[in-house]
Design an enzyme around this catalytic site. Structure first.
Site, PDB file in Angstrom:
ATOM      1  N   LYS A   1       0.937  -1.302  -0.165  1.00 54.96           N
ATOM      2  CA  LYS A   1       0.119  -0.011  -0.051  1.00 54.96           C
ATOM      3  C   LYS A   1       0.884   1.338  -0.138  1.00 54.96           C
ATOM      4  CE  LYS A   1      -3.567  -2.323   2.352  1.00 54.96           C
ATOM      5  NZ  LYS A   1      -3.222  -3.230   3.592  1.00 54.96           N
ATOM      6  N   ARG A   2       1.956   1.308   0.320  1.00 54.99           N
ATOM      7  CA  ARG A   2       2.796   2.305   0.507  1.00 54.99           C
ATOM      8  C   ARG A   2       3.127   2.984  -0.911  1.00 54.99           C
ATOM      9  NH1 ARG A   2       9.263   1.572   0.026  1.00 54.99           N
ATOM     10  NH2 ARG A   2       9.204  -0.191  -1.361  1.00 54.99           N
TER      11      ARG A   2
ATOM     12  N   CYS B   1      23.108  -4.686 -35.318  1.00 53.70           N
ATOM     13  CA  CYS B   1      22.966  -5.715 -34.314  1.00 53.70           C
ATOM     14  C   CYS B   1      24.019  -7.002 -34.309  1.00 53.70           C
ATOM     15  CB  CYS B   1      21.683  -6.183 -34.355  1.00 53.70           C
ATOM     16  SG  CYS B   1      21.473  -7.945 -33.217  1.00 53.70           S
TER      17      CYS B   1
ATOM     18  N   CYS C   1      22.151 -10.513 -35.486  1.00 52.43           N
ATOM     19  CA  CYS C   1      21.392 -10.647 -36.664  1.00 52.43           C
ATOM     20  C   CYS C   1      22.231 -11.608 -37.603  1.00 52.43           C
ATOM     21  CB  CYS C   1      21.152  -9.443 -37.160  1.00 52.43           C
ATOM     22  SG  CYS C   1      19.493  -8.478 -36.633  1.00 52.43           S
TER      23      CYS C   1
ATOM     24  N   ASN D   1      30.576 -17.142 -26.620  1.00 50.72           N
ATOM     25  CA  ASN D   1      30.849 -15.886 -26.408  1.00 50.72           C
ATOM     26  C   ASN D   1      31.844 -15.040 -26.616  1.00 50.72           C
ATOM     27  OD1 ASN D   1      30.181 -13.516 -24.584  1.00 50.72           O
ATOM     28  ND2 ASN D   1      28.884 -14.491 -23.509  1.00 50.72           N
TER      29      ASN D   1
ATOM     30  N   HIS E   1      15.202  -9.933 -35.414  1.00 42.77           N
ATOM     31  CA  HIS E   1      15.644  -9.174 -34.300  1.00 42.77           C
ATOM     32  C   HIS E   1      14.495  -8.737 -33.369  1.00 42.77           C
ATOM     33  CE1 HIS E   1      18.293  -6.090 -32.703  1.00 42.77           C
ATOM     34  NE2 HIS E   1      17.364  -5.177 -32.871  1.00 42.77           N
TER      35      HIS E   1
ATOM     36  N   ASN F   1      18.800 -13.190 -19.901  1.00 42.57           N
ATOM     37  CA  ASN F   1      18.519 -12.178 -19.459  1.00 42.57           C
ATOM     38  C   ASN F   1      17.532 -11.250 -20.503  1.00 42.57           C
ATOM     39  OD1 ASN F   1      20.186 -12.522 -17.017  1.00 42.57           O
ATOM     40  ND2 ASN F   1      21.755 -11.846 -18.221  1.00 42.57           N
TER      41      ASN F   1
ATOM     42  N   SER G   1      22.030  -6.323 -22.964  1.00 43.23           N
ATOM     43  CA  SER G   1      22.524  -5.179 -23.827  1.00 43.23           C
ATOM     44  C   SER G   1      21.952  -5.457 -25.311  1.00 43.23           C
ATOM     45  CB  SER G   1      23.998  -5.239 -23.547  1.00 43.23           C
ATOM     46  OG  SER G   1      24.460  -6.308 -23.980  1.00 43.23           O
TER      47      SER G   1
ATOM     48  N   HIS H   1      17.869  -8.309 -29.414  1.00 41.76           N
ATOM     49  CA  HIS H   1      17.595  -9.446 -30.202  1.00 41.76           C
ATOM     50  C   HIS H   1      17.396 -10.607 -29.425  1.00 41.76           C
ATOM     51  CE1 HIS H   1      18.432 -11.393 -34.262  1.00 41.76           C
ATOM     52  NE2 HIS H   1      18.427 -12.299 -33.500  1.00 41.76           N
TER      53      HIS H   1
ATOM     54  N   HIS I   1      17.751 -13.900 -27.176  1.00 43.35           N
ATOM     55  CA  HIS I   1      19.006 -14.609 -27.161  1.00 43.35           C
ATOM     56  C   HIS I   1      19.150 -14.821 -25.495  1.00 43.35           C
ATOM     57  CE1 HIS I   1      20.895 -10.982 -25.996  1.00 43.35           C
ATOM     58  NE2 HIS I   1      21.934 -11.539 -25.341  1.00 43.35           N
TER      59      HIS I   1
ATOM     60  N   GLN J   1      21.858 -17.425 -22.672  1.00 38.57           N
ATOM     61  CA  GLN J   1      23.205 -17.634 -22.645  1.00 38.57           C
ATOM     62  C   GLN J   1      23.436 -19.298 -22.050  1.00 38.57           C
ATOM     63  OE1 GLN J   1      26.008 -14.859 -21.313  1.00 38.57           O
ATOM     64  NE2 GLN J   1      24.720 -13.275 -21.216  1.00 38.57           N
TER      65      GLN J   1
ATOM     66  N   HIS K   1      13.461 -21.527 -13.489  1.00 34.14           N
ATOM     67  CA  HIS K   1      13.115 -20.071 -12.513  1.00 34.14           C
ATOM     68  C   HIS K   1      12.719 -19.031 -13.433  1.00 34.14           C
ATOM     69  CE1 HIS K   1      14.208 -22.042  -8.635  1.00 34.14           C
ATOM     70  NE2 HIS K   1      15.228 -22.541  -8.992  1.00 34.14           N
TER      71      HIS K   1
ATOM     72  N   TYR L   1      18.199  -3.729   3.398  1.00 36.90           N
ATOM     73  CA  TYR L   1      17.769  -4.722   4.263  1.00 36.90           C
ATOM     74  C   TYR L   1      17.987  -6.160   3.387  1.00 36.90           C
ATOM     75  CZ  TYR L   1      15.358  -8.069   7.143  1.00 36.90           C
ATOM     76  OH  TYR L   1      14.905  -8.986   7.912  1.00 36.90           O
ATOM     77  N   GLU L   2      17.543  -6.235   2.071  1.00 36.79           N
ATOM     78  CA  GLU L   2      17.577  -7.390   1.313  1.00 36.79           C
ATOM     79  C   GLU L   2      18.973  -7.974   1.519  1.00 36.79           C
ATOM     80  OE1 GLU L   2      15.937  -4.894   0.625  1.00 36.79           O
ATOM     81  OE2 GLU L   2      13.874  -5.362   0.300  1.00 36.79           O
TER      82      GLU L   2
HETATM   83  O1  LIG Z   1      12.052   1.457   2.873  1.00 36.14           O
HETATM   84  P1  LIG Z   1      12.202   2.086   1.374  1.00 36.14           P
HETATM   85  O2  LIG Z   1      13.311   3.286   1.461  1.00 36.14           O
HETATM   86  O3  LIG Z   1      10.972   2.959   0.902  1.00 36.14           O
HETATM   87  O4  LIG Z   1      12.443   0.962   0.197  1.00 36.14           O
HETATM   88  C1  LIG Z   1      13.764   0.619  -0.110  1.00 36.14           C
HETATM   89  O5  LIG Z   1      14.308   0.003   0.880  1.00 36.14           O
HETATM   90  C2  LIG Z   1      13.878  -1.156   1.232  1.00 36.14           C
HETATM   91  C3  LIG Z   1      14.838  -1.837   2.377  1.00 36.14           C
HETATM   92  O6  LIG Z   1      15.866  -2.223   1.904  1.00 36.14           O
HETATM   93  C4  LIG Z   1      13.674  -2.148   0.354  1.00 36.14           C
HETATM   94  O7  LIG Z   1      12.617  -3.046   0.884  1.00 36.14           O
HETATM   95  C5  LIG Z   1      12.686  -1.621  -0.967  1.00 36.14           C
HETATM   96  O8  LIG Z   1      12.425  -2.333  -2.144  1.00 36.14           O
HETATM   97  C6  LIG Z   1      13.568  -0.118  -1.357  1.00 36.14           C
HETATM   98  O9  LIG Z   1      12.770   0.386  -2.395  1.00 36.14           O
HETATM   99  O1  LIG Z   2      26.715 -11.606 -20.807  1.00 34.63           O
HETATM  100  P1  LIG Z   2      26.044 -10.145 -20.976  1.00 34.63           P
HETATM  101  O2  LIG Z   2      24.679 -10.207 -21.461  1.00 34.63           O
HETATM  102  O3  LIG Z   2      26.994  -9.094 -21.682  1.00 34.63           O
HETATM  103  O4  LIG Z   2      26.142  -9.737 -19.451  1.00 34.63           O
HETATM  104  C1  LIG Z   2      24.891  -9.737 -18.460  1.00 34.63           C
HETATM  105  O5  LIG Z   2      24.755 -11.070 -18.055  1.00 34.63           O
HETATM  106  C2  LIG Z   2      25.838 -11.519 -17.297  1.00 34.63           C
HETATM  107  C3  LIG Z   2      25.389 -12.966 -16.965  1.00 34.63           C
HETATM  108  O6  LIG Z   2      24.340 -12.779 -16.339  1.00 34.63           O
HETATM  109  C4  LIG Z   2      26.041 -10.636 -16.287  1.00 34.63           C
HETATM  110  O7  LIG Z   2      27.055 -11.208 -15.757  1.00 34.63           O
HETATM  111  C5  LIG Z   2      26.330  -9.098 -16.661  1.00 34.63           C
HETATM  112  O8  LIG Z   2      26.393  -8.094 -15.486  1.00 34.63           O
HETATM  113  C6  LIG Z   2      24.851  -8.511 -17.678  1.00 34.63           C
HETATM  114  O9  LIG Z   2      25.262  -7.372 -17.885  1.00 34.63           O
END
Ligand SMILES: O=P(O)(O)O[C@H]1O[C@H](CO)[C@@H](O)[C@H](O)[C@H]1O
Ligand SMILES: O=P(O)(O)O[C@H]1O[C@H](CO)[C@@H](O)[C@H](O)[C@H]1O
Lengths: 351, 351
Positions: A30-31, A52, A55, A77, A116, A156, A164, A167, A169, A171, A301, A319-320
């Site tokens: 809610k924040r 690219c 391509c 790579n 692409h 990614n 980056s 296209h 892809h 890895q 995942h 915090y995380e």
């Molecule tokens: O508490 P804030 O500054 O609103 O929120 C920020 O810090 C928190 C604690 O690390 C995180 O959970 C939030 O995702 C981040 O946006």
């Molecule tokens: O390999 P890329 O696409 O250039 O790079 C991306 O994926 C990699 C693997 O997760 C990471 O290490 C890089 O920080 C990210 O920018």
């Protein structure tokens, strides 16, 4: 004293795959948000982009020319994080603080399509089946290299996930050691297998199917769900119903169902905020160290960062990083939202 | 066969604090960057902003009015991730997959200064001492609450770290359980203490001082260094030389030296890319569960995301999320770069 209500009260949930907890704060969504907004790519991409490096027919950084490929295309790579060279090293068993070991590996790029402007959700099921066949081939080939004990397939997607090049892809990083997260998962899966002689995920999927609360998509051979212990707001996992431990053991019907659930899940993602939904995805399956690994169970995942809209993501920060992962919306609510979304891409009607 | 060269060859390093590995790819910093650029805040902030809910005299979201504070000012977070309410709950010991427990806690916001435009590096040492005194007071007060067993002090700085307000401030999340990362650290520290009857970090600091390779700043009572196992490109740790296990046990001289090293380190950070350097920082110290915890040793982590410039950060994404953390520049190189930077803020001469 108030009774515990998992839909309202702050609580911690346990992730049995990596043996870690996550803090859930249901009320916190809610924040108001006054922080950083992500930028959204709105320009229409061309089918072919001469600048690219992915391509067909274009020249890459190292001077090589991409073939005029028509399906998924794989290459080494050009800026690999791992190298194949064998390195001589003698471990000092007494070293307490400066423990380092050379790591050998192979990094490859998998172009999903010559087009692409395409993304996974917009591809036809048969085109996704071709990507799966490529993953199977790579898992087999890389896994057969004597010093390769683990093959990490991942994608990614979106600039917010460090990608980056739009296209389509993914890895593959294949290496000697089990990476940290995989090692943790292996320990948990092994412990469960030794105790019950079933895979942890086989039993988990059954419980989730009974409950139905976190299921997003189900077909004959696969389930896509928001795990009970999800960290990211719309995190999901695709799990095979059968306890198959690697992608190369899929039946023909499983390949078809996996392609379908991949397409439907990524369509739902795009539909959620009507944007090309960013995420990092990756497949966890049996290591390639030559052991049988009956404890492993194929799963994929999806870690998407967006929280409230196409431009507002969840920040895993102070915090995380110091404490533990924290989420603002319950997995049950996220699952209900994803479940309700159509599996047809929102752009379909705009065409 | 080539001999292992830690400055050139891909390798893994071990983090004894959390028992995890990191992949280091020294050669990879050479790859070109075509991905997302972060935006940099360049507008000059006013000393007082009437729309800021942290400025003195302003009204917050919940209707409360901030006092006309002159030093550090603390208030309860209006959108707390934790709640103080006691919740009735009976644990089902047989639950295998749906393990959840209510979590009680208190979240506070610590404004570092009444001045909207100030940041830690630009404050005077005596003003930073006042923040340290506030952290000490909060650690004591929150730690004294019977159900609070851990007090996490942290700061998110910069919009790229999810900070939604540039007014200088940090946070404190105090709770019943040890958060995941702290729990892992506790296990490692305890094991080391039981074996050697010294703290792990006491011995580690000595080894680092002997080697000098990763030291960024040293004064009489503290060391700032890039840990051997650093994940983020310019990650650092401030460690007390004495094995003091919590901030409330600092001597008067230690408070002064801690303020000084905090100021100097954050000045170096700002000077690195001539920008207000974003990071998440956090203090790890003894839990407040009533035990003595001789194994704990005060330290503060800095996790800054920037890699190449004020706008290009390191993305911890696909491989890092599925596999393990990966870095592109060696800790030794980062330390040398930080060490060479002045401790006087780059803006000083511009004034
Ligand atoms: O508490 P804030 O500054 O609103 O929120 C920020 O810090 C928190 C604690 O690390 C995180 O959970 C939030 O995702 C981040 O946006
Ligand atoms: O390999 P890329 O696409 O250039 O790079 C991306 O994926 C990699 C693997 O997760 C990471 O290490 C890089 O920080 C990210 O920018």
């Amino acid at each position: 004293m108030k009774n515990f209500d998992i839909n309202e009260d702050p609580h911690r949930r346990f992730n049995p795959l990596i043996n870690e907890w996550v803090l859930v704060s249901p009320h916190r969504s809610k924040r108001p948000w006054q922080g950083q907004n992500e930028s959204v790519a709105t320009e229409k991409l061309p089918e072919y982009d001469e600048t690219c490096y992915l391509c067909p027919g274009n020249v890459r950084a190292n001077g090589e020319v991409n073939p005029e490929y028509e399906n998924a295309f794989v290459f080494e790579n050009d800026f690999a994080a791992l190298k194949q060279e064998e390195i001589h090293f003698e471990e000092d068993q007494n070293e307490r603080f400066f423990k380092a070991k050379p790591e050998r590996g192979i990094s490859r790029v998998v172009c999903f399509s010559p087009k692409h402007h395409l993304t996974l959700p917009e591809m036809e099921a048969y085109e996704i089946e071709d990507i799966i066949a490529t993953w199977q081939r790579e898992y087999t080939d890389l896994g057969a290299v004597p010093y390769i004990n683990h093959v990490q397939i991942f994608e990614n997607k979106g600039s917010v996930m460090g990608c980056s090049n739009p296209h389509p892809h993914g890895q593959i990083w294949a290496q000697s050691s089990l990476p940290t997260q995989v090692e943790k998962t292996q320990v948990s899966l092994k412990k469960y297998w030794d105790q019950y002689h079933r895979t942890l995920l086989q039993d988990y999927v059954q419980e989730e199917l009974r409950s139905q609360e976190r299921i997003v998509i189900e077909n004959e051979h696969f389930v896509a769900l928001v795990p009970f212990w999800a960290i990211w707001p719309y995190e999901t996992m695709i799990i095979s119903k059968r306890n198959v431990n690697k992608i190369t053991n899929f039946t023909r019907a499983e390949v078809a169902d996996f392609a379908l659930i991949l397409k439907q899940l990524t369509n739902k993602y795009d539909n959620l905020f009507e944007t090309s939904f960013p995420y990092s995805s990756g497949i966890h399956q049996s290591p390639t160290d030559g052991d049988a690994h009956p404890e492993w169970h194929f799963h994929m995942h999806f870690y998407p960062p967006l929280l409230r809209s196409a431009t507002v993501k969840k920040f895993m920060v102070g915090y995380e990083m110091m404490g533990e992962s924290q989420r603002d919306i319950t997995p049950e609510k996220s699952a209900a939202i994803l479940r309700a979304l159509p599996t047809i891409h929102y752009k379909t009607n705009q065409k």
